[in-house]
Design a protein around this motif. Structure first.
Motif, PDB file in Angstrom:
ATOM      1  N   LYS A  55       7.971  -9.173   3.735  1.00 40.56           N
ATOM      2  CA  LYS A  55       7.305 -10.473   3.674  1.00 40.56           C
ATOM      3  C   LYS A  55       6.340 -10.686   4.835  1.00 40.56           C
ATOM      4  N   TYR A  56       6.424  -9.817   5.875  1.00 42.70           N
ATOM      5  CA  TYR A  56       5.534  -9.956   7.015  1.00 42.70           C
ATOM      6  C   TYR A  56       4.258  -9.111   6.870  1.00 42.70           C
ATOM      7  N   VAL A  57       4.164  -8.379   5.754  1.00 42.57           N
ATOM      8  CA  VAL A  57       2.989  -7.538   5.561  1.00 42.57           C
ATOM      9  C   VAL A  57       1.767  -8.404   5.306  1.00 42.57           C
ATOM     10  N   ASP A  58       0.700  -8.109   5.991  1.00 41.86           N
ATOM     11  CA  ASP A  58      -0.558  -8.811   5.762  1.00 41.86           C
ATOM     12  C   ASP A  58      -1.181  -8.245   4.501  1.00 41.86           C
ATOM     13  N   ARG A  59      -0.997  -8.925   3.383  1.00 41.19           N
ATOM     14  CA  ARG A  59      -1.424  -8.388   2.096  1.00 41.19           C
ATOM     15  C   ARG A  59      -2.943  -8.267   1.994  1.00 41.19           C
ATOM     16  N   LYS A  60      -3.671  -8.978   2.843  1.00 39.97           N
ATOM     17  CA  LYS A  60      -5.115  -8.867   2.818  1.00 39.97           C
ATOM     18  C   LYS A  60      -5.574  -7.548   3.428  1.00 39.97           C
ATOM     19  N   GLU A  61      -4.784  -7.032   4.382  1.00 37.84           N
ATOM     20  CA  GLU A  61      -5.182  -5.826   5.094  1.00 37.84           C
ATOM     21  C   GLU A  61      -4.524  -4.573   4.520  1.00 37.84           C
ATOM     22  N   ALA A  62      -3.254  -4.688   4.082  1.00 36.80           N
ATOM     23  CA  ALA A  62      -2.497  -3.521   3.656  1.00 36.80           C
ATOM     24  C   ALA A  62      -2.713  -3.251   2.172  1.00 36.80           C
ATOM     25  N   GLY A  63      -2.993  -1.981   1.843  1.00 37.99           N
ATOM     26  CA  GLY A  63      -3.111  -1.587   0.454  1.00 37.99           C
ATOM     27  C   GLY A  63      -1.757  -1.217  -0.115  1.00 37.99           C
ATOM     28  N   LEU A  64      -1.699  -0.977  -1.405  1.00 35.32           N
ATOM     29  CA  LEU A  64      -0.439  -0.635  -2.059  1.00 35.32           C
ATOM     30  C   LEU A  64       0.146   0.643  -1.478  1.00 35.32           C
ATOM     31  N   GLU A  65      -0.714   1.616  -1.191  1.00 39.42           N
ATOM     32  CA  GLU A  65      -0.242   2.880  -0.646  1.00 39.42           C
ATOM     33  C   GLU A  65       0.441   2.666   0.704  1.00 39.42           C
ATOM     34  N   ASP A  66      -0.124   1.806   1.543  1.00 42.71           N
ATOM     35  CA  ASP A  66       0.470   1.524   2.851  1.00 42.71           C
ATOM     36  C   ASP A  66       1.811   0.812   2.708  1.00 42.71           C
ATOM     37  N   VAL A  67       1.883  -0.121   1.768  1.00 40.41           N
ATOM     38  CA  VAL A  67       3.139  -0.847   1.557  1.00 40.41           C
ATOM     39  C   VAL A  67       4.233   0.104   1.090  1.00 40.41           C
ATOM     40  N   LEU A  68       3.913   0.976   0.149  1.00 37.83           N
ATOM     41  CA  LEU A  68       4.903   1.945  -0.332  1.00 37.83           C
ATOM     42  C   LEU A  68       5.348   2.871   0.786  1.00 37.83           C
ATOM     43  N   ARG A  69       4.404   3.319   1.591  1.00 42.41           N
ATOM     44  CA  ARG A  69       4.732   4.235   2.681  1.00 42.41           C
ATOM     45  C   ARG A  69       5.651   3.581   3.711  1.00 42.41           C
ATOM     46  N   ASP A  70       5.346   2.350   4.070  1.00 40.28           N
ATOM     47  CA  ASP A  70       6.069   1.695   5.160  1.00 40.28           C
ATOM     48  C   ASP A  70       7.361   1.027   4.727  1.00 40.28           C
ATOM     49  N   HIS A  71       7.465   0.634   3.456  1.00 37.14           N
ATOM     50  CA  HIS A  71       8.595  -0.206   3.060  1.00 37.14           C
ATOM     51  C   HIS A  71       9.375   0.298   1.852  1.00 37.14           C
ATOM     52  N   ALA A  72       8.998   1.439   1.274  1.00 37.82           N
ATOM     53  CA  ALA A  72       9.695   1.884   0.070  1.00 37.82           C
ATOM     54  C   ALA A  72      10.118   3.350   0.104  1.00 37.82           C
ATOM     55  N   LEU A  73       9.250   4.229   0.577  1.00 40.24           N
ATOM     56  CA  LEU A  73       9.527   5.660   0.482  1.00 40.24           C
ATOM     57  C   LEU A  73      10.842   6.054   1.140  1.00 40.24           C
TER      58      LEU A  73
END
Length: 409
Positions: A55-73
């Motif tokens: 919930k702290y991810v800046d969705r304007k700056e982070a792309g889907l690939e970055d979100v998956l890498r940092d919070h899912a993989l």
């Protein structure tokens, strides 16, 4: 026994917390977004639960690939991650990183399958999901000699050579293995040995311990010998148990939250704490082989004992818990399991409320909430087979920054 539930967590980890990028003063380099930021708690403004960090991810700056890498993989099993390495060179680079492997080992704790060990035969593996969980060589033929699986904990596996009882520690996913030195005491081929491994975010060395409760025929005494990966050596604990009647401990054991547990033929459970190296006893519910075989397990973070009962054409599972191992709940299987498949064996709870049972030559899962039975596998061996739970992690025996000369890949 309260001390036995203590956690062996490094105190260093308790002194740090995660910070939001907004908590940092001045301009922040973009690289800070790639990894969690650790800071002493005394200086932290808002401690953040990493599992809720999305919930702290800046969705304007982070792309889907970055979100998956940092919070899912890092929440995925090893077999799935190896498949994802083919997505791109960047993904291959991320997943191949030793620091990512350590992070995945820390967060992924789901039991993924069972090693099946029949006497001195080569082991096999039952996957709970063929698409998600697996390893390159389920028979562990990469060792220099035939081995049998003795214990497993959070992705690491302890094996013992069939020819000369040598102990090995390995990571089945990476095929890395390490041969342990000879213990000081004689263990034999059926020693009550348990692997203890607790991965922590700040413990990059992936340190582990191998604990053996050594008994002697005709003598009511138990010694505790411990191998530590930190010292790469065995030592005999000063603690000696004199209370058991010498009838012996069961082949397997169970590790949970810094404590090793063994069932005994004396009607008690022997518990040994790794922190203070003290022992104690828990009552073992009466067990009759005519009805089935019980097992120690963890249910909702607490130690429990699973006891199958088959009577009047009804198969029930008694769940015992608390310090007195009193009866906590009873599960009625929805069909005549005992007469259809033979002796019922409890193998443990996995990932919440899923009960794993051995029914004759079949292994089934019972979803407690849905009251649904699913067939996992059918194979030869039956009551002679030992089942060892396994977590499909990327754990490595290497230090991320230091090469271990005793490690074989």
């Amino acid at each position: 026994m309260a001390d036995f539930e203590g956690n062996n967590r490094e105190t260093l980890e308790d002194d740090f917390c995660l910070l939001e990028v907004s908590d940092l003063e001045g301009d922040v380099d973009e690289r800070f977004y790639e990894l969690p930021i650790l800071s002493p708690k005394a200086k932290a403004k808002i401690p953040v639960d990493y599992n809720k960090a999305l919930k702290y991810v800046d969705r304007k700056e982070a792309g889907l690939e970055d979100v998956l890498r940092d919070h899912a993989l890092h929440l995925l099993p090893a077999k799935t991650l190896f498949r994802f390495k083919t997505v791109s060179r960047r993904w291959d680079h991320w997943i191949s990183s030793p620091l990512f492997a350590h992070r995945q080992t820390t967060y992924f704790k789901n039991v993924s399958g069972l090693f099946c060990q029949v006497a001195d035969h080569s082991p096999s593996f039952i996957s709970f999901n063929q698409d998600a969980y697996g390893m390159p060589d389920p028979s562990l033929s990469f060792f220099p000699e035939p081995v049998k699986v003795r214990s497993s904990c959070n992705g690491l596996v302890c094996c013992q050579g069939i020819e000369d009882d040598t102990y090995y520690i390995c990571s089945p996913v990476t095929k890395e293995w390490k041969k342990l030195p000879r213990p000081n005491l004689y263990h034999g081929a059926k020693a009550a040995v348990v692997l203890a491994f607790e991965p922590y975010l700040l413990n990059f060395n992936e340190s582990y311990e191998l604990v053996c409760a050594v008994t002697f025929p005709y003598y009511p005494v138990v010694y505790f010998e411990i191998y530590s990966s930190r010292s790469s050596s065995w030592r005999v604990s000063d603690t000696i148990c004199y209370e058991l009647d010498g009838s012996g401990l069961h082949d397997g054991g169970y590790y949970m939250k810094g404590v090793v547990y063994w069932e005994s033929s004396s009607g008690v459970i022997l518990a040994f704490g790794l922190r203070d190296e003290q022992y104690g006893f828990l009552p073992l519910p009466a067990n009759d082989e005519e009805y089935g075989n019980g097992a120690l397990a963890m249910k909702h973070g607490e130690l429990c004992y699973i006891q199958p009962r088959y009577q009047d054409n009804v198969c029930t599972i008694n769940i015992h818990g608390n310090i007195d191992m009193s009866l906590k709940s009873v599960i009625n299987l929805p069909y005549d399991a005992g007469s259809t498949f033979g002796v019922c064996r409890a193998l443990g709870f996995i990932n919440g409320d899923i009960l794993i049972l051995g029914l004759g030559t079949r292994v089934v899962s019972y979803h407690v909430k849905e009251q649904k039975v699913e067939l996992i596998s059918q194979h030869e061996g039956g009551a002679c087979t030992r089942y060892i739970p396994y977590v499909n992690s990327l754990v490595s025996l290497r230090h991320p920054l230091i090469r271990d000369k005793g490690l074989i890949v």
